[in-house]
Every structure is written in C-alpha cells, then in structure tokens.
Design a protein around this motif. Structure first.
Motif, short mmCIF file in Angstrom:
data_model
loop_
_atom_site.label_atom_id
_atom_site.label_comp_id
_atom_site.label_asym_id
_atom_site.label_seq_id
_atom_site.Cartn_x
_atom_site.Cartn_y
_atom_site.Cartn_z
N VAL A 59 39.71 1.56 15.41
CA VAL A 59 41.00 1.69 16.08
C VAL A 59 40.93 1.30 17.56
N PHE A 60 39.71 1.22 18.12
CA PHE A 60 39.58 0.80 19.52
C PHE A 60 38.21 0.16 19.72
N VAL A 61 38.21 -1.00 20.37
CA VAL A 61 36.98 -1.68 20.77
C VAL A 61 37.15 -2.02 22.24
N ALA A 62 36.15 -1.70 23.05
CA ALA A 62 36.22 -2.02 24.48
C ALA A 62 36.33 -3.52 24.66
N GLN A 63 37.22 -3.94 25.52
CA GLN A 63 37.44 -5.36 25.77
C GLN A 63 36.47 -5.86 26.84
N GLN A 64 36.15 -7.13 26.78
CA GLN A 64 35.29 -7.76 27.79
C GLN A 64 36.19 -8.52 28.77
N SER A 65 35.82 -8.48 30.05
CA SER A 65 36.56 -9.27 31.03
C SER A 65 36.09 -10.71 30.96
N LYS A 66 36.72 -11.59 31.72
CA LYS A 66 36.38 -13.01 31.66
C LYS A 66 34.96 -13.30 32.14
N PRO A 124 32.33 -5.30 31.00
CA PRO A 124 33.26 -4.51 30.21
C PRO A 124 34.42 -4.01 31.07
N VAL A 125 35.60 -3.93 30.47
CA VAL A 125 36.77 -3.43 31.17
C VAL A 125 36.65 -1.92 31.34
N VAL A 126 36.12 -1.23 30.33
CA VAL A 126 35.87 0.21 30.42
C VAL A 126 34.37 0.42 30.39
N SER A 127 33.92 1.59 30.81
CA SER A 127 32.49 1.83 30.92
C SER A 127 31.80 2.05 29.58
N MET A 128 32.55 2.28 28.51
CA MET A 128 31.96 2.54 27.20
C MET A 128 31.98 1.29 26.34
N ASP A 129 31.42 0.18 26.86
CA ASP A 129 31.48 -1.09 26.16
C ASP A 129 30.65 -1.14 24.89
N ASP A 130 29.68 -0.25 24.73
CA ASP A 130 28.88 -0.27 23.52
C ASP A 130 29.35 0.75 22.49
N ARG A 131 30.52 1.31 22.70
CA ARG A 131 31.06 2.30 21.78
C ARG A 131 32.38 1.81 21.20
N ILE A 132 32.64 2.22 19.97
CA ILE A 132 33.91 1.92 19.33
C ILE A 132 34.48 3.21 18.79
N THR A 133 35.78 3.24 18.64
CA THR A 133 36.44 4.41 18.06
C THR A 133 36.88 4.04 16.66
N ILE A 134 36.54 4.91 15.69
CA ILE A 134 36.94 4.66 14.31
C ILE A 134 37.75 5.84 13.82
N LEU A 151 28.56 -7.60 14.88
CA LEU A 151 28.90 -6.47 15.74
C LEU A 151 29.71 -6.92 16.96
N ARG A 152 29.38 -8.09 17.51
CA ARG A 152 30.14 -8.59 18.66
C ARG A 152 31.56 -8.97 18.28
N SER A 153 31.77 -9.32 17.00
CA SER A 153 33.09 -9.77 16.59
C SER A 153 33.94 -8.67 15.97
N LEU A 154 33.54 -7.40 16.12
CA LEU A 154 34.35 -6.30 15.60
C LEU A 154 35.73 -6.31 16.24
N ARG A 155 36.74 -6.09 15.45
CA ARG A 155 38.13 -6.07 15.92
C ARG A 155 38.83 -4.84 15.39
N LYS A 156 39.91 -4.50 16.04
CA LYS A 156 40.75 -3.39 15.58
C LYS A 156 41.25 -3.70 14.18
N GLY A 157 41.13 -2.73 13.29
CA GLY A 157 41.57 -2.91 11.91
C GLY A 157 40.45 -3.19 10.94
N ASP A 158 39.26 -3.56 11.43
CA ASP A 158 38.12 -3.79 10.54
C ASP A 158 37.67 -2.48 9.93
#
Length: 108
Positions: free
Chosen positions: A59-66, A70-80, A39-46
């Motif tokens: 089609v979208f996974v929230a990115q993590q900062s260094k 999370p860069v966006v507030s919906m870090d536990d959500r993905i768009t499919i 789940l942590r390694s989900l990428r766009k296109g999977d």
C-alpha cells in the motif's frame, strides 16, 4: 617428471574451480540480481510474500527523488496490508512478488 605432475595438479584444481564457479556461484549471482531488480520495482498494489510467510498487498513504497535520495527516511521499508492489518516490513524481507491473481510472476 615432477614438473609434469605439478602442471597436471594445477590444471585439475583449475578445472574444479571453474566447474564450481559455473555450477554454483554464477547462477546464484544471477538469481540475486533478478531478486534485487524485483525488489526495486515494487509498486503499490503488488501482492507479496514476506520471508516470514505473510501475504499482503503493498500500500506504500517510499519514492526516490531525481538524484536517487529517498523522499522519506524509511526508503528500505514498505507498508503492506494483510487482511485488516497494516504492517511495515523491510524491503529485503520480501521473498517473492505475486501478481493480482496470486500466481508467481514468470521469470525470463
């Protein structure tokens, strides 16, 4: 005599506990860790299957900062995308990840 029976009983319960741990608990913990890593390694296109049975492409996974935030507030959500519909699902609701051809990824 009584102490011998007590030791035998304690050893028996200890053996049952060890068998229970090695047959049930340990494999379940290993499987959960592998699923969390997937789940942590989900990428766009999977291509994924949700717990509800929806098959779609990420089609979208929230990115993590260094620093791990999370860069966006919906870090536990993905768009499919499923068909012509886009859905937002919780990352934890992904049951399994499929590759591009729809075959389940090989497990080590």
């Amino acid at each position: 005599m009584q102490s011998n029976a007590l030791i035998t009983t304690i050893l028996m319960y200890g053996a049952i506990g060890a068998i229970f741990y090695f047959i049930l608990l340990r494999p379940q913990q290993k499987q959960r860790k592998e699923h969390d890593a997937t789940l942590r390694s989900l990428r766009k296109g999977d291509e994924i299957v949700t717990a509800g049975g929806i098959i779609g492409e990420v089609v979208f996974v929230a990115q993590q900062s260094k620093d791990g935030a999370p860069v966006v507030s919906m870090d536990d959500r993905i768009t499919i995308k499923s068909g012509e519909t886009r859905l937002i699902v919780e990352r934890a609701r992904v049951a399994r990840v499929l590759n591009k051809t729809g075959v389940t990824e090989a497990k080590p």
